[in-house]
Design a protein around this motif. Structure first.
Motif, PDB file in Angstrom:
ATOM      1  N   THR A 192       4.966  -6.668  10.970  1.00 43.43           N
ATOM      2  CA  THR A 192       5.238  -7.776  11.894  1.00 43.43           C
ATOM      3  C   THR A 192       4.257  -7.765  13.070  1.00 43.43           C
ATOM      4  O   THR A 192       3.851  -8.831  13.554  1.00 43.43           O
ATOM      5  CB  THR A 192       6.678  -7.707  12.418  1.00 43.43           C
ATOM      6  OG1 THR A 192       6.938  -6.407  12.982  1.00 43.43           O
ATOM      7  CG2 THR A 192       7.672  -7.971  11.313  1.00 43.43           C
ATOM      8  N   ARG A 193       3.877  -6.573  13.527  1.00 39.54           N
ATOM      9  CA  ARG A 193       2.880  -6.514  14.602  1.00 39.54           C
ATOM     10  C   ARG A 193       1.541  -7.091  14.141  1.00 39.54           C
ATOM     11  O   ARG A 193       0.875  -7.827  14.877  1.00 39.54           O
ATOM     12  CB  ARG A 193       2.700  -5.068  15.074  1.00 39.54           C
ATOM     13  CG  ARG A 193       1.783  -4.957  16.306  1.00 39.54           C
ATOM     14  CD  ARG A 193       1.624  -3.544  16.778  1.00 39.54           C
ATOM     15  NE  ARG A 193       0.794  -2.741  15.891  1.00 39.54           N
ATOM     16  CZ  ARG A 193       1.231  -1.740  15.145  1.00 39.54           C
ATOM     17  NH1 ARG A 193       2.507  -1.406  15.150  1.00 39.54           N
ATOM     18  NH2 ARG A 193       0.410  -1.069  14.367  1.00 39.54           N
ATOM     19  N   GLN A 194       1.149  -6.779  12.902  1.00 45.62           N
ATOM     20  CA  GLN A 194      -0.105  -7.305  12.378  1.00 45.62           C
ATOM     21  C   GLN A 194      -0.040  -8.809  12.166  1.00 45.62           C
ATOM     22  O   GLN A 194      -1.019  -9.523  12.408  1.00 45.62           O
ATOM     23  CB  GLN A 194      -0.435  -6.603  11.050  1.00 45.62           C
ATOM     24  CG  GLN A 194      -0.672  -5.103  11.150  1.00 45.62           C
ATOM     25  CD  GLN A 194      -2.010  -4.747  11.769  1.00 45.62           C
ATOM     26  OE1 GLN A 194      -2.809  -5.629  12.095  1.00 45.62           O
ATOM     27  NE2 GLN A 194      -2.263  -3.477  11.956  1.00 45.62           N
TER      28      GLN A 194
ATOM     29  N   SER B 283       9.844   1.264   9.366  1.00 50.34           N
ATOM     30  CA  SER B 283       8.600   1.513  10.099  1.00 50.34           C
ATOM     31  C   SER B 283       7.468   0.648   9.557  1.00 50.34           C
ATOM     32  O   SER B 283       6.673   0.085  10.320  1.00 50.34           O
ATOM     33  CB  SER B 283       8.231   2.995  10.004  1.00 50.34           C
ATOM     34  OG  SER B 283       7.004   3.249  10.633  1.00 50.34           O
ATOM     35  N   GLY B 284       7.406   0.520   8.216  1.00 51.01           N
ATOM     36  CA  GLY B 284       6.364  -0.310   7.615  1.00 51.01           C
ATOM     37  C   GLY B 284       6.526  -1.772   7.966  1.00 51.01           C
ATOM     38  O   GLY B 284       5.544  -2.463   8.244  1.00 51.01           O
TER      39      GLY B 284
ATOM     40  N   THR C 211       9.520   0.146  17.358  1.00 48.56           N
ATOM     41  CA  THR C 211       9.565   0.763  16.028  1.00 48.56           C
ATOM     42  C   THR C 211      10.783   1.656  15.902  1.00 48.56           C
ATOM     43  O   THR C 211      11.474   1.661  14.874  1.00 48.56           O
ATOM     44  CB  THR C 211       8.283   1.577  15.769  1.00 48.56           C
ATOM     45  OG1 THR C 211       7.143   0.719  15.880  1.00 48.56           O
ATOM     46  CG2 THR C 211       8.302   2.196  14.380  1.00 48.56           C
ATOM     47  N   GLY C 212      11.081   2.424  16.956  1.00 48.79           N
ATOM     48  CA  GLY C 212      12.266   3.274  16.940  1.00 48.79           C
ATOM     49  C   GLY C 212      13.545   2.478  16.809  1.00 48.79           C
ATOM     50  O   GLY C 212      14.477   2.882  16.101  1.00 48.79           O
ATOM     51  N   ALA C 213      13.603   1.327  17.474  1.00 49.36           N
ATOM     52  CA  ALA C 213      14.789   0.476  17.371  1.00 49.36           C
ATOM     53  C   ALA C 213      14.966  -0.042  15.944  1.00 49.36           C
ATOM     54  O   ALA C 213      16.079  -0.079  15.413  1.00 49.36           O
ATOM     55  CB  ALA C 213      14.680  -0.691  18.344  1.00 49.36           C
ATOM     56  N   ALA C 214      13.855  -0.436  15.300  1.00 49.23           N
ATOM     57  CA  ALA C 214      13.928  -0.921  13.927  1.00 49.23           C
ATOM     58  C   ALA C 214      14.411   0.178  12.985  1.00 49.23           C
ATOM     59  O   ALA C 214      15.239  -0.059  12.099  1.00 49.23           O
ATOM     60  CB  ALA C 214      12.568  -1.448  13.482  1.00 49.23           C
TER      61      ALA C 214
ATOM     62  N   GLY D  42       0.819  -1.209   0.000  1.00 52.76           N
ATOM     63  CA  GLY D  42       0.000   0.000   0.000  1.00 52.76           C
ATOM     64  C   GLY D  42       0.849   1.252   0.000  1.00 52.76           C
ATOM     65  O   GLY D  42       0.531   2.243  -0.678  1.00 52.76           O
ATOM     66  N   GLY D  43       1.946   1.231   0.750  1.00 57.59           N
ATOM     67  CA  GLY D  43       2.845   2.375   0.760  1.00 57.59           C
ATOM     68  C   GLY D  43       3.496   2.600  -0.595  1.00 57.59           C
ATOM     69  O   GLY D  43       3.636   3.736  -1.059  1.00 57.59           O
TER      70      GLY D  43
END
Length: 470
Positions: free
Chosen positions: A412-414, A406-407, A390-393, A78-79
């Motif tokens: 991965t969370r989803q 970030s995407g 997310t900041g670590a990634a 999507g992005g």
């Protein structure tokens, strides 16, 4: 995606005035609010759906996972779509698809039609959400202003998460479960009308090509595994269909890895996982999605089926978890900047795990005064983990790949959420098949989620590095 503003070419920009950008930000935030509201409002309606649609636990799992699966697998694409074909165009298309699917869901005559509507909703959300962030990044090229705008965007997301259980309880109690989807219709119509007038078009001419094989393989592979996990309890774990779904899913995902390694423009560059910080943070994010979404799936059901609450009261009773996340999340990044990723993430996972274990000891006659704080501890714990992970990634990769990182973190969370609903549902079903009560099944799910989360806390405590945070 967040980095695309660097090379974006604006077309039909609304201008650089503060008022025009404020109007643009309002439209973007409202779109994200609608998506996040839908992700929590459905949980409050699950007991009513089960009653009125005459479905079992597997049906409820598909209502949730059909949506989350499509969001997880299409989010990165999507992005890219937004960058290549125009962020305004993709954002408005996502709004239109999401709104139309909401109408289909509200008038669904059967569980099959409702699941189909949720699939289409997931497609709309996967276009809308990344396009909204890309529009924001393009409209705020100055870093300091962009950070403030993203803070507002994230704040609206939090409001949507917190409002879902309460709004869902009120609507279901007054009108039944179809009302939770109809609420999206006026919001979507307003977004389309305002977006056509306010949003300026922008795109990234240097955006990569769309990875069609990778996208299709990821949907099929994770979908096959999800099917096996959800349907295994009903059809038998050793049945040919279930074994075939597991084997097929594993083979398809193996092919996906090969395709992504050899592709010139992969949707998921596997080289990023050579960075330990990136790999550890995304592994922990899978656990966050697994435990948070998997346990939240059962919150309202516990209060309704075990403690005898009404749907409205159950919606109110689940609020401490989402409110705690909304309150704590804005401070998590600051704490990580001060104390490092490892301490904040590990502490957050430990809190969330202990809170979930504590929920495993709640019973039908437990007073709510001894329940709400357990939900709050869960919310505080997960609120401390998500933005630092997310900041670590993002920190683990180069500046030009921050949006991609970030995407991937969101994806991965989803994926974790898909697996959480499927696996913890299988735990509940296994308990009930063995003659255990509904109470035992639900509390067992909370204990499993807590144990997995605590194991993840040990994992991050040992392996999550603390690089210098810019």
């Amino acid at each position: 995606m967040l980095t695309t503003h660097d090379s974006a070419t604006k077309v039909g920009s609304p201008g650089g005035t503060r008022a025009s950008r404020a109007a643009l930000l309002t439209v973007i935030c409202l779109g994200q609010f609608m998506v996040l509201l839908d992700s929590t409002i459905v949980g409050a309606a699950l007991p009513d759906m089960q009653l009125r649609l005459h479905t079992q636990l597997t049906g409820l799992q598909w209502i949730v996972d059909a949506y989350v699966l499509l969001v997880a697998m299409l989010l990165l694409s999507g992005g890219v779509f937004a960058d290549r074909f125009g962020r305004k165009q993709v954002f408005l298309a996502g709004v239109a698809v999401f709104t139309a699917a909401s109408v289909l869901c509200s008038f669904a005559p059967s569980i099959g039609w409702l699941i189909a509507g949720r699939v289409v909703q997931g497609i709309g959300a996967a276009a809308l959400s990344p396009a909204s962030l890309a529009l924001l990044a393009a409209a705020y090229p100055v870093a300091r202003e962009r950070v403030k705008a993203i803070g507002l965007w994230a704040g609206f997301s939090g409001i949507g998460l917190a409002a879902g259980p309460l709004a869902g309880g009120i609507m279901v109690d007054s009108f039944g479960w179809p009302a939770i989807f109809l609420v999206n219709v006026p919001i979507g119509a307003a977004l389309l009308l305002a977006g056509l007038r306010i949003l300026g078009e922008s795109r990234n001419p240097a955006a990569p090509a769309i990875d069609v094989p990778g996208t299709v393989l990821s949907v099929l592979g994770v979908g096959a595994l999800t099917y096996g996990l959800i349907e295994g309890g009903a059809q038998g774990w050793t049945s040919p269909v279930i074994l075939g779904s597991f084997i097929g899913g594993a083979v398809i995902l193996a092919v996906f890895v090969v395709v992504e390694r050899r592709g010139s423009t992969p949707m998921l560059p596997l080289r990023l996982f050579r960075q330990r910080l990136f790999t550890v943070s995304n592994t922990a994010m899978v656990v966050v999605g697994f435990a948070l979404m998997g346990s939240a799936f059962f919150f309202s059901q516990f209060f309704v089926y075990v403690q005898g609450s009404s749907v409205l009261r159950a919606g109110l009773q689940t609020l401490p978890a989402s409110l705690a996340m909304v309150i704590v999340s804005p401070y998590a990044g600051r704490l990580a900047a001060r104390y490092g990723f490892r301490i904040v993430v590990t502490g957050g996972l430990a809190l969330a795990g202990l809170g979930l274990l504590a929920l495993g000891f709640v019973h039908a006659n437990t007073d709510y005064g001894n329940v709400w704080w357990r939900l709050a501890v869960v919310g505080i714990g997960f609120g401390l983990t998500m933005s630092p992970l997310t900041g670590a990634a993002i920190t683990s990769v180069g500046p030009q790949e921050g949006g991609l990182a970030s995407g991937v973190s969101s994806t991965t969370r989803q994926i974790g959420a898909v697996l959480g609903v499927a696996v913890l549902g299988a735990v509940v079903r296994a308990q009930e098949s063995g003659g255990a009560s509904v109470e035992t099944g639900l509390t067992s799910a909370f204990v499993v989620a807590g144990a997995v989360t605590l194991a993840s806390a040990v994992f991050t405590g040992l392996w999550l590095r603390n690089p210098a945070i810019p």
